[in-house]
Structure formats: structure tokens, C-alpha cells
Scaffold this motif. Structure first.
Motif, PDB file in Angstrom:
ATOM      1  N   THR A 212      28.433  43.054  15.504  1.00 56.25           N
ATOM      2  CA  THR A 212      27.858  42.507  16.731  1.00 56.25           C
ATOM      3  C   THR A 212      28.339  41.082  16.995  1.00 56.25           C
ATOM      4  OG1 THR A 212      25.868  41.759  15.538  1.00 56.25           O
ATOM      5  CG2 THR A 212      25.805  43.962  16.542  1.00 56.25           C
ATOM      6  N   ASN A 213      29.517  40.761  16.489  1.00 55.36           N
ATOM      7  CA  ASN A 213      30.115  39.444  16.714  1.00 55.36           C
ATOM      8  C   ASN A 213      30.817  39.462  18.069  1.00 55.36           C
ATOM      9  OD1 ASN A 213      31.277  36.959  16.616  1.00 55.36           O
ATOM     10  ND2 ASN A 213      32.406  37.282  14.718  1.00 55.36           N
ATOM     11  N   TYR A 214      30.101  39.024  19.098  1.00 56.11           N
ATOM     12  CA  TYR A 214      30.646  39.131  20.450  1.00 56.11           C
ATOM     13  C   TYR A 214      29.872  38.226  21.397  1.00 56.11           C
ATOM     14  CZ  TYR A 214      32.780  41.298  24.541  1.00 56.11           C
ATOM     15  OH  TYR A 214      33.502  41.520  25.684  1.00 56.11           O
ATOM     16  N   ARG A 215      30.599  37.583  22.303  1.00 53.10           N
ATOM     17  CA  ARG A 215      29.968  36.775  23.345  1.00 53.10           C
ATOM     18  C   ARG A 215      30.287  37.404  24.700  1.00 53.10           C
ATOM     19  NH1 ARG A 215      28.535  31.182  24.011  1.00 53.10           N
ATOM     20  NH2 ARG A 215      29.212  30.825  21.868  1.00 53.10           N
ATOM     21  N   TYR A 216      29.246  37.751  25.443  1.00 52.62           N
ATOM     22  CA  TYR A 216      29.450  38.320  26.776  1.00 52.62           C
ATOM     23  C   TYR A 216      29.961  37.243  27.731  1.00 52.62           C
ATOM     24  CZ  TYR A 216      26.894  42.631  25.633  1.00 52.62           C
ATOM     25  OH  TYR A 216      26.497  43.834  25.101  1.00 52.62           O
ATOM     26  N   ASN A 217      30.969  37.604  28.557  1.00 58.60           N
ATOM     27  CA  ASN A 217      31.447  36.672  29.568  1.00 58.60           C
ATOM     28  C   ASN A 217      30.671  36.887  30.872  1.00 58.60           C
ATOM     29  OD1 ASN A 217      32.656  38.842  31.058  1.00 58.60           O
ATOM     30  ND2 ASN A 217      34.513  38.684  29.794  1.00 58.60           N
ATOM     31  N   GLU A 218      30.953  36.067  31.867  1.00 61.16           N
ATOM     32  CA  GLU A 218      30.182  36.112  33.112  1.00 61.16           C
ATOM     33  C   GLU A 218      30.341  37.441  33.831  1.00 61.16           C
ATOM     34  OE1 GLU A 218      27.970  34.035  34.214  1.00 61.16           O
ATOM     35  OE2 GLU A 218      28.238  32.592  32.600  1.00 61.16           O
ATOM     36  N   GLU A 219      31.517  37.994  33.830  1.00 61.28           N
ATOM     37  CA  GLU A 219      31.746  39.282  34.493  1.00 61.28           C
ATOM     38  C   GLU A 219      30.932  40.387  33.828  1.00 61.28           C
ATOM     39  OE1 GLU A 219      35.446  42.368  35.506  1.00 61.28           O
ATOM     40  OE2 GLU A 219      35.860  40.364  34.708  1.00 61.28           O
TER      41      GLU A 219
END
Length: 276
Positions: A212-219
């Protein structure tokens, strides 16, 4: 009402700048938390009562059921599901009776496929927790295949399950789709794991650190926002949990999401920002 929160309360340095955040501090930022410790052991009544003392009245908990209920582990000799379910319900009585349990979460592994045997098992699970809100999360795509999807949805509706709306990696053929279909008019649960395609199927001792190593971007947050907003008119309560915290991104993404939806929660605990 839409409640936004994260998995666990300790590991969100983004909120407090501390290595470990307390539940009291966490409840100054969000009105909801998912307690995943229940997956490993049934929380004691004393722990439940301690949690309740640290949060305001409007705060809600999502509690994972122990892994024996979701086929991750076999029952030990002498154990029965009925006895374990009674123990869990008894220990959680203070939370249930005070109305601060949002739901129990049964997260099934990828090996739990859409078969007649497993459908029958879900009926047993419903009987074990008859009067408790229960959300079901699948990790295998078979439940969403065209030939089974309508049956999956109807089964969830008929048994008062909330089928968790999951966001997870998109490039793997085995992962489930982001399907914002509401199966329970009382509550709907969105659970966002991130989209780490490489890490999602990792194995070994470090797997949990990368999955779960993840950063959501604005899109991507815009896409998730559309999914949540599409469910608003179809269900009374919505829970949104960011579980993308292996790299410490969940709290920041949850904060961004809260702003996007224009949510300003009242009756939270005093936060650090409010002290100055």
C-alpha cells in the motif's frame, strides 16, 4: 453523512509530526478510523472502553473481524466460529450499544473465489452477526465477472451486506474494479488501497511495507471523488478509508479528500492547530 478516515491511528506522522499519533490526537482530524488489530485478535472489552473514552460522541469505528472468520487462518482445536463470534460481540458491546460502531469489516483473501461453497459460507457469516452492520471486501475478481456480478450484488442486498467499494491497482488482471454500486441503503464503505501495481502482489516479510505504498495524485482523487459522490443519494451513511499508508501517504490524501468534498467536521477533539 460522509465520514473520512484512515486505517489505524498511530502511524500518521503527517497529522502531528510525531512518530506515533494517539487516538485522541487522531480524533482531532478525522471522525472515523479503521481498527485493523481485530484481524489478528479479538479486542478486549477493556481496550474497547479505552478507545471510546478517547474520542468524541460523533466518532465512529470500523473494526476488522478476526482472520479465522475470513478464511485466512484455520480454527484452532476446540474453537468454533459461534463461540468466537459471541466473544467478539460481547467484548464490543460498549461500542455497539453506544452507536459508535460504523461496521464490522470482513476482508477475504484472493483465494476466496465466487463459488457455491463460499456463497454458502457468507450466509453462515451473516447468521453469526445477524444484527450488526457488516461490510464484505473481496480480493478476487471472479465476484465481479459479468456472469456473476448481478448475482453478487443481489446477494449482498438480500443479506444486508455492504459490498466494499475498493480501489486498488488497475493493471493486474486479478484485482477488483472500482465499482461504486450501493448494496446497502443504510451504509456504504469505500476503501482506498492505492495503485501500486508492482507491490500489490509482493510476498515475504516486507510485503506489507510495499503493498500500500502509494500516493494518490489529483487526477486519481478526482476519480475517487466522483465515485463517492455517485453513492450519496443511494445510502444514508458513507465511510471512506484511506489504506495507502505503507509510505505514510494516507493521512495527507484523506485530508485532501476532505477538502475536496468541502467537509468541515464538528465535534472533533481539539487538534494541535487549534491550540495556537
Amino acid at each position: 453523512m460522509i465520514r473520512i478516515g484512515c486505517t489505524s491511528f498511530k502511524e500518521h506522522t503527517y497529522l502531528t509530526g510525531k512518530k506515533e499519533t494517539t487516538l485522541y490526537e487522531y480524533a482531532g482530524y478525522f471522525p472515523l478510523v479503521e481498527m485493523d488489530t481485530g484481524f489478528y485478535f479479538i479486542p478486549s472489552r477493556a481496550n474497547i472502553e479505552t478507545w471510546l473514552k478517547q474520542v468524541p460522541e460523533q466518532f465512529r469505528f470500523i473494526v476488522k473481524v478476526q482472520k479465522v472468520f475470513t478464511k485466512h487462518q484455520e480454527l484452532e482445536e476446540g474453537q468454533t466460529l459461534t463461540e468466537l463470534a459471541e466473544q467478539l460481540k460481547n467484548n464490543m458491546a460498549p461500542m455497539i450499544e453506544s452507536g459508535r460502531l460504523f461496521c464490522l469489516l470482513a476482508q477475504f483473501p484472493a483465494t476466496f473465489k465466487c463459488t457455491r461453497e463460499n456463497v454458502d459460507y457468507l450466509r453462515i457469516l451473516r447468521q453469526l452477526f445477524q444484527d450488526i452492520p457488516l461490510a464484505i471486501e473481496f480480493r478476487d475478481r471472479s465476484w465481479y465477472e459479468e456472469k456473476y456480478l448481478e448475482g453478487t450484488r443481489n446477494f449482498m442486498k438480500n443479506h444486508r451486506f455492504s459490498l466494499v467499494v475498493v480501489d486498488e491497482p488497475k493493471k493486474l488482471s486479478t484485482t477488483v474494479p472500482l465499482d461504486a454500486y450501493v448494496t446497502n441503503e443504510d451504509f456504504t464503505f469505500f476503501r482506498f488501497h492505492g495503485r501500486n501495481d508492482m507491490g500489490w502482489t509482493a510476498t515475504g516479510p516486507d510485503a506489507q511495507k510495499v503493498r500500500t505504498n502509494y500516493r494518490y495524485n489529483e487526477e486519481e482523487l478526482t476519480e475517487l471523488q466522483r465515485a463517492v459522490e455517485s453513492a450519496k443519494s443511494k445510502t444514508k451513511e458513507i465511510a471512506v478509508i484511506f489504506n495507502n499508508n505503507a509510505g505514510g501517504d494516507a493521512a495527507e490524501n484523506a485530508t485532501q479528500f476532505k477538502r475536496r468534498l468541502g467537509l468541515d467536521y464538528e465535534e472533533l477533539n481539539p487538534s494541535q492547530l487549534e491550540l495556537f
